[in-house]
Scaffold this motif. Sequence first.
Motif, PDB file in Angstrom:
ATOM      1  N   GLY A 106       0.792  -1.223   0.000  1.00  0.00           N
ATOM      2  CA  GLY A 106       0.000   0.000   0.000  1.00  0.00           C
ATOM      3  C   GLY A 106       0.818   1.262   0.000  1.00  0.00           C
ATOM      4  N   PRO A 107       0.408   2.232   0.800  1.00  0.00           N
ATOM      5  CA  PRO A 107       1.022   3.561   0.773  1.00  0.00           C
ATOM      6  C   PRO A 107       2.478   3.561   1.228  1.00  0.00           C
ATOM      7  N   LYS A 108       3.168   4.657   0.878  1.00  0.00           N
ATOM      8  CA  LYS A 108       4.594   4.795   1.183  1.00  0.00           C
ATOM      9  C   LYS A 108       4.902   4.714   2.677  1.00  0.00           C
ATOM     10  N   ASP A 109       3.937   5.038   3.536  1.00  0.00           N
ATOM     11  CA  ASP A 109       4.196   5.002   4.974  1.00  0.00           C
ATOM     12  C   ASP A 109       3.941   3.620   5.585  1.00  0.00           C
ATOM     13  N   HIS A 110       3.500   2.657   4.780  1.00  0.00           N
ATOM     14  CA  HIS A 110       3.335   1.280   5.276  1.00  0.00           C
ATOM     15  C   HIS A 110       4.720   0.692   5.512  1.00  0.00           C
ATOM     16  N   PRO A 111       4.933  -0.037   6.638  1.00  0.00           N
ATOM     17  CA  PRO A 111       6.269  -0.576   6.926  1.00  0.00           C
ATOM     18  C   PRO A 111       6.857  -1.427   5.797  1.00  0.00           C
ATOM     19  N   ALA A 112       6.022  -2.143   5.058  1.00  0.00           N
ATOM     20  CA  ALA A 112       6.533  -3.014   3.988  1.00  0.00           C
ATOM     21  C   ALA A 112       6.857  -2.245   2.712  1.00  0.00           C
ATOM     22  N   ALA A 113       6.534  -0.959   2.651  1.00  0.00           N
ATOM     23  CA  ALA A 113       6.783  -0.184   1.429  1.00  0.00           C
ATOM     24  C   ALA A 113       8.267  -0.150   1.068  1.00  0.00           C
ATOM     25  N   SER A 114       9.134  -0.289   2.071  1.00  0.00           N
ATOM     26  CA  SER A 114      10.569  -0.247   1.785  1.00  0.00           C
ATOM     27  C   SER A 114      11.211  -1.642   1.753  1.00  0.00           C
ATOM     28  N   HIS A 115      10.398  -2.696   1.672  1.00  0.00           N
ATOM     29  CA  HIS A 115      10.967  -4.040   1.534  1.00  0.00           C
ATOM     30  C   HIS A 115      11.704  -4.157   0.193  1.00  0.00           C
ATOM     31  N   LYS A 116      12.927  -4.685   0.251  1.00  0.00           N
ATOM     32  CA  LYS A 116      13.743  -4.848  -0.954  1.00  0.00           C
ATOM     33  C   LYS A 116      13.957  -6.304  -1.323  1.00  0.00           C
ATOM     34  N   ILE A 117      13.604  -7.225  -0.412  1.00  0.00           N
ATOM     35  CA  ILE A 117      13.788  -8.657  -0.661  1.00  0.00           C
ATOM     36  C   ILE A 117      12.823  -9.424   0.238  1.00  0.00           C
ATOM     37  N   VAL A 118      12.361 -10.549  -0.235  1.00  0.00           N
ATOM     38  CA  VAL A 118      11.605 -11.476   0.611  1.00  0.00           C
ATOM     39  C   VAL A 118      12.471 -12.734   0.708  1.00  0.00           C
ATOM     40  N   HIS A 119      13.006 -12.958   1.883  1.00  0.00           N
ATOM     41  CA  HIS A 119      13.943 -14.061   2.101  1.00  0.00           C
ATOM     42  C   HIS A 119      13.224 -15.386   2.300  1.00  0.00           C
TER      43      HIS A 119
END
Length: 186
Positions: A106-119
């Motif tokens: 979702g929006p830029k302020d969602h914690p996952a918005a800055s996820h760069k990898i799913v391990h």
Amino acid sequence: MVGREKEIKIVIGAGEYNNNPGWVHSQEEELNLINETTWDRMFPHNSITAILAEHVWEHLTFEEGVQAAKNCYKYLKTGGYVRCAVPDGYFPDEEYQNIVKIGGPGPKDHPAASHKIVHNYRTLSNMFEAAGYEVTLLEYCDEEGNFHFNEWHAKDGVIFRSKKFDPRNQGDKLLFPSLIIDAMKP
């Protein structure tokens, strides 16, 4: 205590949580995983007993993750460890995977918005092994989505988003697990 060094245990990216009383809680602005200058200001090399990072490493690329692991390695004592928890890329739940995906749901302020990898357990283990650690898997899903649990203790660092401590995961049904490892400096 006489004849005993004080143990330094830190939580990286602690947020508002204080699941680990007695540990040094830090935020990215003061202790940045990939900026060694911030580490030098706070700690001497080979001085830290334990580092806990709950849902932090997914905000780094694989290469940044290796660099962060190398930085931690320099500051850990021999036998020290990083307890690392990230969203699990092999957890077989579509809604969960949508929440933790790269760029978030979702929006830029969602914690996952800055996820760069799913391990998954292989990528996270490989990342720490590339930095020189010995890795022990604590909680994870395999390629078939089967959940595995190896006993671990809260005194060594509490991971809230876990089978062990998250009330959403009690009983037989997992709703929000983490992939959790201990990476030890030999």
